[in-house]
Design a protein around this motif. Structure first.
Motif, PDB file in Angstrom:
ATOM      1  N   PRO A 286       0.837  -1.207   0.000  1.00  0.00           N
ATOM      2  CA  PRO A 286       0.000   0.000   0.000  1.00  0.00           C
ATOM      3  C   PRO A 286       0.870   1.255   0.000  1.00  0.00           C
ATOM      4  CG  PRO A 286      -0.661  -1.537   1.736  1.00  0.00           C
ATOM      5  CD  PRO A 286       0.637  -2.027   1.212  1.00  0.00           C
ATOM      6  N   LYS A 287       0.367   2.316  -0.638  1.00  0.00           N
ATOM      7  CA  LYS A 287       1.134   3.573  -0.636  1.00  0.00           C
ATOM      8  C   LYS A 287       1.039   4.265   0.723  1.00  0.00           C
ATOM      9  CE  LYS A 287      -2.457   6.688  -2.395  1.00  0.00           C
ATOM     10  NZ  LYS A 287      -2.775   7.748  -3.383  1.00  0.00           N
ATOM     11  N   SER A 288       0.004   3.932   1.494  1.00  0.00           N
ATOM     12  CA  SER A 288      -0.255   4.585   2.773  1.00  0.00           C
ATOM     13  C   SER A 288       0.274   3.729   3.925  1.00  0.00           C
ATOM     14  CB  SER A 288      -1.764   4.811   2.941  1.00  0.00           C
ATOM     15  OG  SER A 288      -2.114   4.999   4.282  1.00  0.00           O
ATOM     16  N   LEU A 289       1.069   4.331   4.812  1.00  0.00           N
ATOM     17  CA  LEU A 289       1.527   3.611   5.994  1.00  0.00           C
ATOM     18  C   LEU A 289       0.365   3.260   6.918  1.00  0.00           C
ATOM     19  CD1 LEU A 289       4.824   5.501   6.947  1.00  0.00           C
ATOM     20  CD2 LEU A 289       4.593   3.322   5.749  1.00  0.00           C
ATOM     21  N   ALA A 290      -0.655   4.112   6.924  1.00  0.00           N
ATOM     22  CA  ALA A 290      -1.826   3.823   7.756  1.00  0.00           C
ATOM     23  C   ALA A 290      -2.552   2.580   7.253  1.00  0.00           C
ATOM     24  CB  ALA A 290      -2.769   5.021   7.763  1.00  0.00           C
ATOM     25  N   ARG A 291      -2.684   2.442   5.927  1.00  0.00           N
ATOM     26  CA  ARG A 291      -3.293   1.231   5.358  1.00  0.00           C
ATOM     27  C   ARG A 291      -2.427   0.011   5.645  1.00  0.00           C
ATOM     28  NH1 ARG A 291      -7.855  -1.533   3.691  1.00  0.00           N
ATOM     29  NH2 ARG A 291      -7.200  -3.135   2.242  1.00  0.00           N
ATOM     30  N   LEU A 292      -1.112   0.152   5.529  1.00  0.00           N
ATOM     31  CA  LEU A 292      -0.204  -0.956   5.827  1.00  0.00           C
ATOM     32  C   LEU A 292      -0.335  -1.396   7.282  1.00  0.00           C
ATOM     33  CD1 LEU A 292       2.101  -2.849   5.044  1.00  0.00           C
ATOM     34  CD2 LEU A 292       3.699  -0.981   5.554  1.00  0.00           C
ATOM     35  N   ASP A 293      -0.410  -0.444   8.193  1.00  0.00           N
ATOM     36  CA  ASP A 293      -0.555  -0.777   9.614  1.00  0.00           C
ATOM     37  C   ASP A 293      -1.870  -1.509   9.873  1.00  0.00           C
ATOM     38  OD1 ASP A 293       0.340  -0.481  12.446  1.00  0.00           O
ATOM     39  OD2 ASP A 293      -1.458   0.765  12.595  1.00  0.00           O
ATOM     40  N   TYR A 294      -2.935  -1.043   9.225  1.00  0.00           N
ATOM     41  CA  TYR A 294      -4.253  -1.684   9.340  1.00  0.00           C
ATOM     42  C   TYR A 294      -4.194  -3.132   8.867  1.00  0.00           C
ATOM     43  CZ  TYR A 294      -9.305  -2.156   8.132  1.00  0.00           C
ATOM     44  OH  TYR A 294     -10.617  -2.554   7.994  1.00  0.00           O
ATOM     45  N   LEU A 295      -3.594  -3.356   7.710  1.00  0.00           N
ATOM     46  CA  LEU A 295      -3.457  -4.720   7.185  1.00  0.00           C
ATOM     47  C   LEU A 295      -2.610  -5.574   8.112  1.00  0.00           C
ATOM     48  CD1 LEU A 295      -2.826  -3.978   3.404  1.00  0.00           C
ATOM     49  CD2 LEU A 295      -4.735  -5.311   4.315  1.00  0.00           C
ATOM     50  N   ALA A 296      -1.448  -5.057   8.506  1.00  0.00           N
ATOM     51  CA  ALA A 296      -0.522  -5.844   9.310  1.00  0.00           C
ATOM     52  C   ALA A 296      -1.136  -6.227  10.649  1.00  0.00           C
ATOM     53  CB  ALA A 296       0.772  -5.060   9.513  1.00  0.00           C
ATOM     54  N   ARG A 297      -1.759  -5.275  11.330  1.00  0.00           N
ATOM     55  CA  ARG A 297      -2.345  -5.572  12.630  1.00  0.00           C
ATOM     56  C   ARG A 297      -3.544  -6.508  12.509  1.00  0.00           C
ATOM     57  NH1 ARG A 297      -0.656  -2.533  16.924  1.00  0.00           N
ATOM     58  NH2 ARG A 297       0.882  -0.922  16.391  1.00  0.00           N
ATOM     59  N   SER A 298      -4.337  -6.346  11.454  1.00  0.00           N
ATOM     60  CA  SER A 298      -5.498  -7.216  11.261  1.00  0.00           C
ATOM     61  C   SER A 298      -5.065  -8.652  10.986  1.00  0.00           C
ATOM     62  CB  SER A 298      -6.361  -6.695  10.106  1.00  0.00           C
ATOM     63  OG  SER A 298      -6.880  -5.419  10.400  1.00  0.00           O
ATOM     64  N   ILE A 299      -4.028  -8.817  10.167  1.00  0.00           N
ATOM     65  CA  ILE A 299      -3.556 -10.163   9.823  1.00  0.00           C
ATOM     66  C   ILE A 299      -2.813 -10.792  10.990  1.00  0.00           C
ATOM     67  CG2 ILE A 299      -2.006 -11.451   8.302  1.00  0.00           C
ATOM     68  CD1 ILE A 299      -2.701  -9.359   6.119  1.00  0.00           C
ATOM     69  N   ALA A 300      -1.914 -10.019  11.622  1.00  0.00           N
ATOM     70  CA  ALA A 300      -1.157 -10.567  12.747  1.00  0.00           C
ATOM     71  C   ALA A 300      -2.059 -10.892  13.928  1.00  0.00           C
ATOM     72  CB  ALA A 300      -0.069  -9.580  13.178  1.00  0.00           C
ATOM     73  N   GLY A 301      -3.096 -10.083  14.130  1.00  0.00           N
ATOM     74  CA  GLY A 301      -3.986 -10.286  15.265  1.00  0.00           C
ATOM     75  C   GLY A 301      -5.088 -11.293  15.011  1.00  0.00           C
ATOM     76  N   ALA A 302      -5.128 -11.860  13.799  1.00  0.00           N
ATOM     77  CA  ALA A 302      -6.147 -12.856  13.469  1.00  0.00           C
ATOM     78  C   ALA A 302      -5.815 -14.185  14.150  1.00  0.00           C
ATOM     79  CB  ALA A 302      -6.236 -13.033  11.954  1.00  0.00           C
ATOM     80  N   GLY A 303      -6.642 -15.176  13.882  1.00  0.00           N
ATOM     81  CA  GLY A 303      -6.472 -16.459  14.555  1.00  0.00           C
ATOM     82  C   GLY A 303      -5.518 -17.421  13.878  1.00  0.00           C
ATOM     83  N   TYR A 304      -4.715 -16.944  12.932  1.00  0.00           N
ATOM     84  CA  TYR A 304      -3.799 -17.844  12.245  1.00  0.00           C
ATOM     85  C   TYR A 304      -2.713 -18.346  13.191  1.00  0.00           C
ATOM     86  CZ  TYR A 304      -5.797 -15.948   7.924  1.00  0.00           C
ATOM     87  OH  TYR A 304      -6.649 -15.561   6.918  1.00  0.00           O
ATOM     88  N   ALA A 305      -2.461 -19.639  13.158  1.00  0.00           N
ATOM     89  CA  ALA A 305      -1.349 -20.194  13.927  1.00  0.00           C
ATOM     90  C   ALA A 305      -0.017 -19.803  13.297  1.00  0.00           C
ATOM     91  CB  ALA A 305      -1.465 -21.714  13.986  1.00  0.00           C
ATOM     92  N   ASP A 306      -0.015 -19.652  11.986  1.00  0.00           N
ATOM     93  CA  ASP A 306       1.204 -19.275  11.264  1.00  0.00           C
ATOM     94  C   ASP A 306       0.800 -18.480  10.036  1.00  0.00           C
ATOM     95  OD1 ASP A 306       4.035 -19.376  10.580  1.00  0.00           O
ATOM     96  OD2 ASP A 306       3.399 -20.693   8.947  1.00  0.00           O
ATOM     97  N   VAL A 307       1.424 -17.317   9.820  1.00  0.00           N
ATOM     98  CA  VAL A 307       1.098 -16.499   8.661  1.00  0.00           C
ATOM     99  C   VAL A 307       2.334 -15.739   8.210  1.00  0.00           C
ATOM    100  CG1 VAL A 307       0.335 -14.528  10.056  1.00  0.00           C
ATOM    101  CG2 VAL A 307      -0.541 -14.808   7.727  1.00  0.00           C
ATOM    102  N   ARG A 308       2.471 -15.598   6.909  1.00  0.00           N
ATOM    103  CA  ARG A 308       3.558 -14.815   6.329  1.00  0.00           C
ATOM    104  C   ARG A 308       2.947 -13.789   5.383  1.00  0.00           C
ATOM    105  NH1 ARG A 308       8.781 -17.643   3.742  1.00  0.00           N
ATOM    106  NH2 ARG A 308       9.027 -18.020   5.979  1.00  0.00           N
ATOM    107  N   VAL A 309       3.451 -12.563   5.443  1.00  0.00           N
ATOM    108  CA  VAL A 309       2.975 -11.475   4.593  1.00  0.00           C
ATOM    109  C   VAL A 309       4.073 -11.120   3.601  1.00  0.00           C
ATOM    110  CG1 VAL A 309       2.179  -9.082   4.537  1.00  0.00           C
ATOM    111  CG2 VAL A 309       1.468 -10.584   6.407  1.00  0.00           C
ATOM    112  N   VAL A 310       3.730 -11.099   2.316  1.00  0.00           N
ATOM    113  CA  VAL A 310       4.682 -10.766   1.256  1.00  0.00           C
ATOM    114  C   VAL A 310       4.084  -9.622   0.432  1.00  0.00           C
ATOM    115  CG1 VAL A 310       6.004 -11.604  -0.718  1.00  0.00           C
ATOM    116  CG2 VAL A 310       5.429 -13.181   1.164  1.00  0.00           C
ATOM    117  N   LEU A 311       4.726  -8.459   0.485  1.00  0.00           N
ATOM    118  CA  LEU A 311       4.213  -7.270  -0.194  1.00  0.00           C
ATOM    119  C   LEU A 311       5.282  -6.724  -1.129  1.00  0.00           C
ATOM    120  CD1 LEU A 311       2.551  -5.529   2.874  1.00  0.00           C
ATOM    121  CD2 LEU A 311       1.389  -6.795   1.068  1.00  0.00           C
ATOM    122  N   GLY A 312       4.924  -6.559  -2.400  1.00  0.00           N
ATOM    123  CA  GLY A 312       5.891  -6.109  -3.385  1.00  0.00           C
ATOM    124  C   GLY A 312       5.630  -4.699  -3.862  1.00  0.00           C
ATOM    125  N   GLY A 313       6.675  -4.075  -4.384  1.00  0.00           N
ATOM    126  CA  GLY A 313       6.523  -2.732  -4.920  1.00  0.00           C
ATOM    127  C   GLY A 313       7.774  -2.273  -5.631  1.00  0.00           C
TER     128      GLY A 313
END
Length: 304
Positions: A65-92
């Motif tokens: 995302p171009k916005s750090l606020a959007r990135l923080d929203y995504l990261a916290r939502s994914i990290a705080g979800a119920g996944y036992a294991d998750v990896r985030v890969v973001l390209g640009g």
């Protein structure tokens, strides 16, 4: 597989590989296209709430995302979800990546690293979710969910537009088209407006507007609203597509305004003066007047 944001070739590939694919992009048109391919779409629901019941393992891929606020929203939502294991890969593109993005991801994940580059592009890879939660920004009576334009602050163009609107009791049936965080139409109901509606194609904007009590819908340029149903429309259109200026973004919003205005109704449009939108407005409306201008913005009033 969690798809964050991108064009649909990777979505097709993920679906072909089997297993569920969740699409988290806030854009209405891209989300409808992903749903048509068979992906599950988060839509106009807060991502931390949508992912709360997640389980197992997942990989989240997409454009940075171009916005750090959007990135923080995504990261916290994914990290705080119920996944036992998750990896985030973001390209640009390398020129659009910054150390601030590493820092934001590092608040939600234990490990953050950059991939090897390919041409002008590379990815940031985050893993090891921390125990985090998400809270939208708040201030000035506004709420900023994710990457909504201007966050929890009124923007200068929107404030100039708001100052040019008739008194609330004279607005009649009022539509905030492309409402963003709702700063233009906030408080109009309390001020005596008969009806205030809002719509935006960006889910973060819709959630932000709803958070301050507006009746906001998620769709493409008010496509679900009936013809000739509003007496006054306010439009503060976007002019960026990602990181590029795109002055054509106003065109379908002007088409929608012409469709949605009742006979005798008025459109109030604010735009960056250097973009010279007046010609686009005059192609669709018979009467166009400049009602205000400052060093940066121009407000036009148009009638069919």
């Amino acid at each position: 597989m969690v798809r964050i944001q991108e064009h649909h070739r990777p979505t097709r590939a993920a679906l072909a590989a089997g297993g569920p694919v969740v699409f988290l992009d806030p854009d209405y048109a891209r989300s409808r296209a992903a749903a048509a391919l068979g992906a599950e779409v988060a839509g106009d629901v807060r991502l931390d709430e949508y992912l709360a019941a997640a389980s197992g393992s997942a990989i989240a891929v997409g454009e940075m995302p171009k916005s750090l606020a959007r990135l923080d929203y995504l990261a916290r939502s994914i990290a705080g979800a119920g996944y036992a294991d998750v990896r985030v890969v973001l390209g640009g593109n390398n020129k659009h990546l910054s150390r601030g993005m590493n820092a934001v991801l590092g608040e939600s994940f234990e490990d953050v690293a950059a991939s090897l580059g390919r041409g002008k592009f590379r990815c940031l890879v985050a893993s090891g979710p921390r125990e985090v939660s998400y809270e939208p920004a708040q201030g000035d009576g506004l709420v900023g969910v994710g990457g909504v334009f201007s966050g929890a602050k009124p923007d200068r163009g929107g404030e100039l537009l708001r100052s040019c609107l008739p008194p609330a009791p004279e607005l009649g049936r009022f539509l905030d088209l492309g409402c963003g965080n709702g700063s233009v139409s906030r408080g109009l109901v309390a001020g005596g407006a008969a009806l205030v509606a809002a719509t935006d194609s960006d889910a973060d904007a819709v959630l932000s507007a709803r958070a301050i009590g507006l009746d906001a819908t998620w769709d493409d340029a008010g496509s679900h609203l009936p013809d000739a149903s509003f007496d006054t429309i306010a439009l503060n259109p976007p002019f960026h597509d990602g990181t590029a200026v795109d002055a054509t973004l106003v065109q379908h919003l002007l088409d929608a305004s012409a469709r949605l205005l009742a006979p005798g109704g008025e459109l109030y449009l604010v735009h960056n003066s250097h973009l010279r939108y007046r010609g686009e407005v005059e192609r669709r409306f018979s009467s166009v007047q400049q009602v205000e201008r400052d060093k940066t913005f121009t407000v036009l009033r148009a009638r069919l």
